[in-house]
Structures are given as structure tokens and as C-alpha cells.
Design a protein around this motif. Structure first.
Motif, PDB file in Angstrom:
ATOM      1  N   VAL B   4       0.855  -1.184   0.000  1.00 15.74           N
ATOM      2  CA  VAL B   4       0.000   0.000   0.000  1.00 15.74           C
ATOM      3  C   VAL B   4       0.895   1.240   0.000  1.00 15.74           C
ATOM      4  O   VAL B   4       1.838   1.323   0.795  1.00 15.74           O
ATOM      5  CB  VAL B   4      -0.912   0.011   1.239  1.00 15.74           C
ATOM      6  CG1 VAL B   4      -1.731   1.296   1.290  1.00 15.74           C
ATOM      7  CG2 VAL B   4      -1.811  -1.221   1.244  1.00 15.74           C
ATOM      8  N   THR B   5       0.613   2.149  -0.905  1.00 16.97           N
ATOM      9  CA  THR B   5       1.397   3.374  -0.953  1.00 16.97           C
ATOM     10  C   THR B   5       0.508   4.571  -0.646  1.00 16.97           C
ATOM     11  O   THR B   5      -0.685   4.584  -0.971  1.00 16.97           O
ATOM     12  CB  THR B   5       2.072   3.557  -2.322  1.00 16.97           C
ATOM     13  OG1 THR B   5       1.070   3.571  -3.344  1.00 16.97           O
ATOM     14  CG2 THR B   5       3.042   2.425  -2.600  1.00 16.97           C
ATOM     15  N   GLN B   6       1.130   5.570  -0.036  1.00 17.53           N
ATOM     16  CA  GLN B   6       0.411   6.780   0.332  1.00 17.53           C
ATOM     17  C   GLN B   6       1.229   7.994  -0.085  1.00 17.53           C
ATOM     18  O   GLN B   6       2.459   7.983  -0.002  1.00 17.53           O
ATOM     19  CB  GLN B   6       0.140   6.826   1.838  1.00 17.53           C
ATOM     20  CG  GLN B   6      -0.808   5.737   2.314  1.00 17.53           C
ATOM     21  CD  GLN B   6      -1.186   5.888   3.768  1.00 17.53           C
ATOM     22  OE1 GLN B   6      -0.869   5.044   4.599  1.00 17.53           O
ATOM     23  NE2 GLN B   6      -1.873   6.990   4.095  1.00 17.53           N
ATOM     24  N   CYS B  23      -4.211   7.355  -1.505  1.00 17.65           N
ATOM     25  CA  CYS B  23      -3.838   5.995  -1.123  1.00 17.65           C
ATOM     26  C   CYS B  23      -3.995   5.078  -2.322  1.00 17.65           C
ATOM     27  O   CYS B  23      -5.058   5.045  -2.969  1.00 17.65           O
ATOM     28  CB  CYS B  23      -4.716   5.497   0.016  1.00 17.65           C
ATOM     29  SG  CYS B  23      -4.575   3.713   0.331  1.00 17.65           S
ATOM     30  N   GLY B 110      -0.399   1.122   4.750  1.00 18.89           N
ATOM     31  CA  GLY B 110       0.619   1.954   4.150  1.00 18.89           C
ATOM     32  C   GLY B 110       1.442   2.638   5.235  1.00 18.89           C
ATOM     33  O   GLY B 110       1.143   2.513   6.428  1.00 18.89           O
TER      34      GLY B 110
END
Lengths: 113, 118
Positions: B4-6, B23, B110
Motif C-alpha cells: 500500500v502506498t500513500q 492511497c 501503508g
């Protein structure tokens, strides 16, 4: 939702086994017990989940007695890198309530050399 | 697989301004959650998407917060206008869709967006 209670902090030394106990007296029949780990400046990371008896994975073991009112996370031979906050959560299965996580204050584990 | 990237990792804004957090969940995860931790407090649930639909938004603090998940992929959380008490770390998490009667699927978090409102 079942409330959880766990120690605020614990100290240990490298190489020791650490056991963190969590109480969840109001756990419902369908609830699962889940533990997360969080390092500073990172998001929580799943460690282990169980319903009853014992669950073991490559990271930890989870012991759940028959009445399921408590659970114990066991970390074998901790190292300095295990210093983190550990959260005990009671989770409702997705199909019923969406699986949102209710975090308590967690247990801050400090591992010393 | 990518986690998960933020974005952004940090944001500093003045009171009254608008900020949008993004997100990107793990590919294939239908469930997307937003949480936040304000200073000294516990991590709190904000809302839950199943694909593009809001399943549970019971944790949203007020109408200054607007979450969207267009097309069921990435999600945005907009705060407009931002207030001092909105400062904190905003986490996004995603998981597979669960099976009826099964365990809650693991939520992958994330790294969070640290929001500071001055």
C-alpha cells in the motif's frame, strides 16, 4: 465491539522469550483475535490471527484458552529489532461488520542488549 | 507484490487550507480503509470502501472530510478546510474481500501521511 486490555509497556533482553497477554472479556462467538506490530514512522503490520487454541507462524505464536477471554502473543528469542508497539485486536469477520480494526493503546515492547 | 502506498508522506498546511491525501491499495484488494492517529491518541477508524462504495463511514469526524474511491482503485481523502485538530498521521489499509463465515482478512497498511496544520 469487544474491548481489549493489555500492558502499556514491557521490557526484555535479547534472546529472551516475550509473552504479551491481552484480555478481551466481551469477545463474541464469531470474533477473531488479531495482533499487529508497529514500528515508529510505519503503519501497523499484521503478525498473527487466531480463533482458538494455538496458532504458530514464522514470527510468533498465539495462545487462546478455551473461554477465549484472553490471548497471549509469544515472541521467541527477541532481538533489538523487535522493539515496537504490539496491538491486540478483536476483529469481526468481514461479512458481518466490514472488518474495521479497533486499536487500543497497545503494548510498547523495549528489547535491550 | 507492491504494498500500500500513500502520498504525500508529509504535508504541512495552514489552518483553513485544503489538503488531499492519496492511497493506492494493493492491486486486487476490494477493501480499502482509512485510519488516523492524532497526537497522543489511539489509531482510529475513519471509513471503509468496498470497491467504489462506502461500506462504513461511521468514523469520519465531520463534513470537512471527504473520501472518494473512483473506479474502485485508488482513494483520496480531502480535508477542507483544515483545522488544527486535524493534525496527525493518516493511514490507509487494504484487504481482500472476505468470505461469509470466514476470518477477517489481513489488512495491509501503508506508511501513513503525516499532516501538520499550523
Amino acid at each position: 465491539l469487544a474491548k481489549t486490555t493489555q500492558p502499556i509497556s514491557m521490557d526484555s533482553y535479547e534472546g529472551q522469550e516475550v509473552n504479551i497477554t491481552c484480555s478481551h472479556n466481551n469477545i463474541a462467538t464469531n470474533d477473531y483475535i488479531t495482533w499487529y506490530q508497529q514500528f515508529p514512522s510505519q503503519g501497523p503490520r499484521f503478525i498473527i490471527q487466531g480463533y482458538k487454541t494455538k496458532v504458530t507462524n514464522e514470527v510468533a505464536s498465539l495462545f487462546i484458552p478455551a473461554d477465549r477471554k484472553s490471548s497471549t502473543l509469544s515472541l521467541p528469542r527477541v532481538s533489538l529489532s523487535d522493539t515496537a508497539v504490539y496491538y491486540c485486536l478483536v476483529v469481526i469477520p468481514l461479512y458481518n461488520q466490514g472488518g474495521k480494526l479497533i486499536f487500543g493503546q497497545g503494548t510498547e515492547l523495549s528489547v535491550k542488549p | 507484490e507492491a504494498g500500500v502506498t500513500q502520498f504525500p508522506s508529509h504535508s504541512v498546511i495552514e489552518k483553513g487550507q485544503t489538503v488531499t491525501l492519496r492511497c493506492d491499495p494493493i492491486s486486487g484488494h476490494d477493501n480499502l480503509y482509512w485510519y488516523r492517529r492524532v497526537m497522543g491518541k489511539e489509531i482510529k477508524f475513519l471509513l471503509h470502501f468496498v470497491k467504489e462504495s462506502k461500506q462504513d463511514e461511521s468514523g469520519m469526524p465531520n463534513n470537512r472530510f471527504l473520501a472518494e474511491r473512483t473506479g474502485g482503485t485508488y482513494s483520496t481523502l480531502k480535508v477542507q478546510p483544515a483545522e488544527l485538530e486535524d493534525s496527525g498521521v493518516y493511514f490507509c489499509a487494504s484487504s481482500h474481500q472476505g468470505l461469509a463465515g470466514g476470518p477477517a482478512y489481513t489488512q495491509y497498511f501503508g506508511p501513513g501521511t503525516r499532516l501538520t496544520v499550523l
